[in-house]
Design a protein around this motif. Sequence first.
Motif, PDB file in Angstrom:
ATOM      1  N   TRP A 120       0.826  -1.210   0.000  1.00 49.30           N
ATOM      2  CA  TRP A 120       0.000   0.000   0.000  1.00 49.30           C
ATOM      3  C   TRP A 120       0.859   1.258   0.000  1.00 49.30           C
ATOM      4  CZ3 TRP A 120      -4.610  -0.150   3.975  1.00 49.30           C
ATOM      5  CH2 TRP A 120      -5.436  -1.244   3.677  1.00 49.30           C
ATOM      6  N   THR A 121       0.406   2.254  -0.735  1.00 50.74           N
ATOM      7  CA  THR A 121       0.864   3.634  -0.546  1.00 50.74           C
ATOM      8  C   THR A 121      -0.382   4.414  -0.146  1.00 50.74           C
ATOM      9  OG1 THR A 121       2.508   3.389  -2.294  1.00 50.74           O
ATOM     10  CG2 THR A 121       1.923   5.656  -1.645  1.00 50.74           C
ATOM     11  N   ARG A 122      -0.348   5.078   1.009  1.00 46.13           N
ATOM     12  CA  ARG A 122      -1.554   5.777   1.472  1.00 46.13           C
ATOM     13  C   ARG A 122      -1.477   7.252   1.106  1.00 46.13           C
ATOM     14  NH1 ARG A 122      -2.829   3.497   7.430  1.00 46.13           N
ATOM     15  NH2 ARG A 122      -4.367   5.153   7.279  1.00 46.13           N
ATOM     16  N   VAL A 123      -2.637   7.788   0.656  1.00 49.61           N
ATOM     17  CA  VAL A 123      -2.730   9.226   0.374  1.00 49.61           C
ATOM     18  C   VAL A 123      -3.945   9.763   1.139  1.00 49.61           C
ATOM     19  CG1 VAL A 123      -1.557   9.284  -1.857  1.00 49.61           C
ATOM     20  CG2 VAL A 123      -3.982   8.682  -1.758  1.00 49.61           C
ATOM     21  N   SER A 124      -3.939  11.088   1.368  1.00 49.61           N
ATOM     22  CA  SER A 124      -4.971  11.590   2.293  1.00 49.61           C
ATOM     23  C   SER A 124      -6.250  12.002   1.574  1.00 49.61           C
ATOM     24  CB  SER A 124      -4.421  12.791   3.062  1.00 49.61           C
ATOM     25  OG  SER A 124      -4.117  13.790   2.121  1.00 49.61           O
ATOM     26  N   GLY A 125      -6.288  11.989   0.270  1.00 48.55           N
ATOM     27  CA  GLY A 125      -7.538  12.406  -0.392  1.00 48.55           C
ATOM     28  C   GLY A 125      -7.420  12.236  -1.890  1.00 48.55           C
ATOM     29  N   LEU A 126      -8.477  12.577  -2.572  1.00 47.72           N
ATOM     30  CA  LEU A 126      -8.564  12.375  -4.018  1.00 47.72           C
ATOM     31  C   LEU A 126      -7.481  13.168  -4.761  1.00 47.72           C
ATOM     32  CD1 LEU A 126     -10.705  10.989  -5.985  1.00 47.72           C
ATOM     33  CD2 LEU A 126     -11.511  13.309  -6.358  1.00 47.72           C
TER      34      LEU A 126
ATOM     35  N   SER B 172      -7.880   2.698  -4.578  1.00 50.26           N
ATOM     36  CA  SER B 172      -9.050   2.326  -3.769  1.00 50.26           C
ATOM     37  C   SER B 172      -9.296   3.349  -2.668  1.00 50.26           C
ATOM     38  CB  SER B 172      -8.797   0.952  -3.118  1.00 50.26           C
ATOM     39  OG  SER B 172      -9.794   0.657  -2.154  1.00 50.26           O
ATOM     40  N   LYS B 173     -10.560   3.512  -2.288  1.00 42.50           N
ATOM     41  CA  LYS B 173     -10.902   4.269  -1.080  1.00 42.50           C
ATOM     42  C   LYS B 173     -10.800   3.301   0.096  1.00 42.50           C
ATOM     43  CE  LYS B 173     -14.515   6.988  -3.307  1.00 42.50           C
ATOM     44  NZ  LYS B 173     -15.988   7.044  -3.464  1.00 42.50           N
ATOM     45  N   ASN B 174     -10.451   3.816   1.260  1.00 43.22           N
ATOM     46  CA  ASN B 174     -10.442   2.937   2.423  1.00 43.22           C
ATOM     47  C   ASN B 174     -11.865   2.841   2.970  1.00 43.22           C
ATOM     48  OD1 ASN B 174     -10.101   1.445   4.730  1.00 43.22           O
ATOM     49  ND2 ASN B 174      -8.031   2.259   5.078  1.00 43.22           N
TER      50      ASN B 174
ATOM     51  N   PRO C  96       0.719  -3.319  -6.372  1.00 48.34           N
ATOM     52  CA  PRO C  96       0.660  -2.202  -5.435  1.00 48.34           C
ATOM     53  C   PRO C  96      -0.736  -1.597  -5.395  1.00 48.34           C
ATOM     54  CG  PRO C  96       1.767  -1.530  -7.454  1.00 48.34           C
ATOM     55  CD  PRO C  96       1.477  -2.997  -7.590  1.00 48.34           C
ATOM     56  N   VAL C  97      -1.081  -0.996  -4.262  1.00 42.63           N
ATOM     57  CA  VAL C  97      -2.392  -0.349  -4.076  1.00 42.63           C
ATOM     58  C   VAL C  97      -2.164   1.082  -3.612  1.00 42.63           C
ATOM     59  CG1 VAL C  97      -4.512  -0.330  -2.663  1.00 42.63           C
ATOM     60  CG2 VAL C  97      -3.582  -2.511  -3.506  1.00 42.63           C
ATOM     61  N   LEU C  98      -2.863   2.022  -4.253  1.00 35.07           N
ATOM     62  CA  LEU C  98      -2.869   3.414  -3.782  1.00 35.07           C
ATOM     63  C   LEU C  98      -4.147   3.548  -2.958  1.00 35.07           C
ATOM     64  CD1 LEU C  98      -1.322   6.112  -4.044  1.00 35.07           C
ATOM     65  CD2 LEU C  98      -2.805   6.666  -5.981  1.00 35.07           C
ATOM     66  N   MET C  99      -4.020   3.699  -1.633  1.00 36.83           N
ATOM     67  CA  MET C  99      -5.164   3.662  -0.719  1.00 36.83           C
ATOM     68  C   MET C  99      -5.493   5.075  -0.249  1.00 36.83           C
ATOM     69  SD  MET C  99      -7.439   1.859   0.736  1.00 36.83           S
ATOM     70  CE  MET C  99      -6.908   0.149   0.577  1.00 36.83           C
ATOM     71  N   ILE C 100      -6.721   5.503  -0.526  1.00 42.32           N
ATOM     72  CA  ILE C 100      -7.149   6.849  -0.153  1.00 42.32           C
ATOM     73  C   ILE C 100      -7.763   6.811   1.244  1.00 42.32           C
ATOM     74  CG2 ILE C 100      -8.607   8.825  -0.771  1.00 42.32           C
ATOM     75  CD1 ILE C 100      -8.577   7.795  -3.675  1.00 42.32           C
ATOM     76  N   ASP C 101      -7.164   7.528   2.177  1.00 42.59           N
ATOM     77  CA  ASP C 101      -7.679   7.551   3.555  1.00 42.59           C
ATOM     78  C   ASP C 101      -9.039   8.233   3.610  1.00 42.59           C
ATOM     79  OD1 ASP C 101      -4.423   8.004   5.108  1.00 42.59           O
ATOM     80  OD2 ASP C 101      -5.583   6.192   4.655  1.00 42.59           O
ATOM     81  N   ARG C 102      -9.781   7.895   4.647  1.00 41.83           N
ATOM     82  CA  ARG C 102     -11.140   8.434   4.795  1.00 41.83           C
ATOM     83  C   ARG C 102     -11.119   9.922   5.144  1.00 41.83           C
ATOM     84  NH1 ARG C 102     -14.136   3.947   8.545  1.00 41.83           N
ATOM     85  NH2 ARG C 102     -14.100   2.284   7.001  1.00 41.83           N
ATOM     86  N   PRO C 103     -12.132  10.653   4.729  1.00 41.61           N
ATOM     87  CA  PRO C 103     -12.256  12.043   5.184  1.00 41.61           C
ATOM     88  C   PRO C 103     -12.554  12.075   6.680  1.00 41.61           C
ATOM     89  CG  PRO C 103     -14.242  11.371   4.000  1.00 41.61           C
ATOM     90  CD  PRO C 103     -13.286  10.211   3.917  1.00 41.61           C
ATOM     91  N   ALA C 104     -12.161  13.181   7.327  1.00 43.47           N
ATOM     92  CA  ALA C 104     -12.460  13.310   8.764  1.00 43.47           C
ATOM     93  C   ALA C 104     -13.967  13.520   8.929  1.00 43.47           C
ATOM     94  CB  ALA C 104     -11.709  14.506   9.316  1.00 43.47           C
TER      95      ALA C 104
END
Length: 256
Positions: A113-119, A198-200, A219-227
Amino acid sequence: MSVKPNVLLLGGTTEASRLALLLAERGITAIFSYAGRTESPRPQPIPTRIGGFGGVAGLAAYLREHRITHLVDATHPFAAMMSANAVAAAGLTGTALAALTRPGWQPEAGDRWTRVSGLDDAVEALAGPRRRIMLALGRMHVDAFAAQPQHHYLLRFVDAPEHPPALPYHSLVVDRGPFAARTDRDLLRAHAIDLVVSKNAGGSGASAKLVAARQLGLPVLMIDRPALPDRREFHFPQDVLHWLGHDPSPGTERGV
Ligand code: 3Y8
Ligand code: NAP
């Protein structure tokens, strides 16, 4: 003397559908609510309304007019506007509020996974030479990826779009979940995918692509959830029943 529940259930997820079944089985007065994003949403075993409420004011008016006693927000973790409106409207009207949500996915052994904080960060992360990318985000945010037109995208929508997506190289699959790991693995292979976005979302309905990516070593680019604002949260439909004053195990209801 506990109040006889009159529930508004904001749905659109697997867990919401599971809760709707439990409410129907126990004869608890409830109405299911869809936004109306899809052409033919899954029918529910309780009365159902479709469409927005008209912002916080519209939702507050709905809660008052329909004498809702309990608001259950079982919307998707990325439905941030609906969840924020639910907190605000419940506060304005003094309606009891609980969210039914699922824990976010955590990477497991073998995950890349590579995590990103938003779109926007996800779009930026795709800068670079052409790849073959499964964009498993649905239809609403696809146009943002026109900023990275060099890739070949595999898209999966619930409904066929009115207009072709603004991506020069793409394949489109029209299918609704929940999905199975084997079919998602076949799909990734058939399209020679080398990255999954993907969205988380959490839950089981959208996790198939992650299992498939792990099995294929992708590999997966994982978008973290909005607060989301603070609110009472449950992870299991049975806990919502208990909160409503109903025993989760059927057959032991007392005086309801
Ligand atoms: C309209 C209701 C149930 C609920 C099932 C869950 C699982 C299958 C997996 C992929 C990921 C995605 C998407 C997805 C899944 C469940 C769940 C879930 C992801 C329906 C539904 C509605 C929607 C809205 C739709 C969004 C889109 C998102 C497709 C029904 C089928 C990508 C989210 O075309 C559009 O405008 C679609 C929009 C919001 C996200 C987006 O940005 O495009 N869901 N999905 C709800 C309403 O109107 O209120 O039609 O029956 C429900 C489900 N979709 O009862 O069994 O619980 O999450 N939904 C994501 O997770 O990333 C697909 O392809 O791998
Ligand atoms: P959102 O951006 O948070 O909400 C935008 C507006 O849509 C809300 O302000 C509200 O309109 C309306 N709305 C949203 N959910 C609603 C519901 N259940 N009932 C009535 N109106 C609703 O929401 P979204 O991300 O578009 O998601 C819409 C629906 O799809 C939700 O039911 C959600 O559970 C489901 N879903 C979303 C995703 C996702 O990835 N976002 C994934 C799976 C399922 P008003 O302001 O007019 O009241």
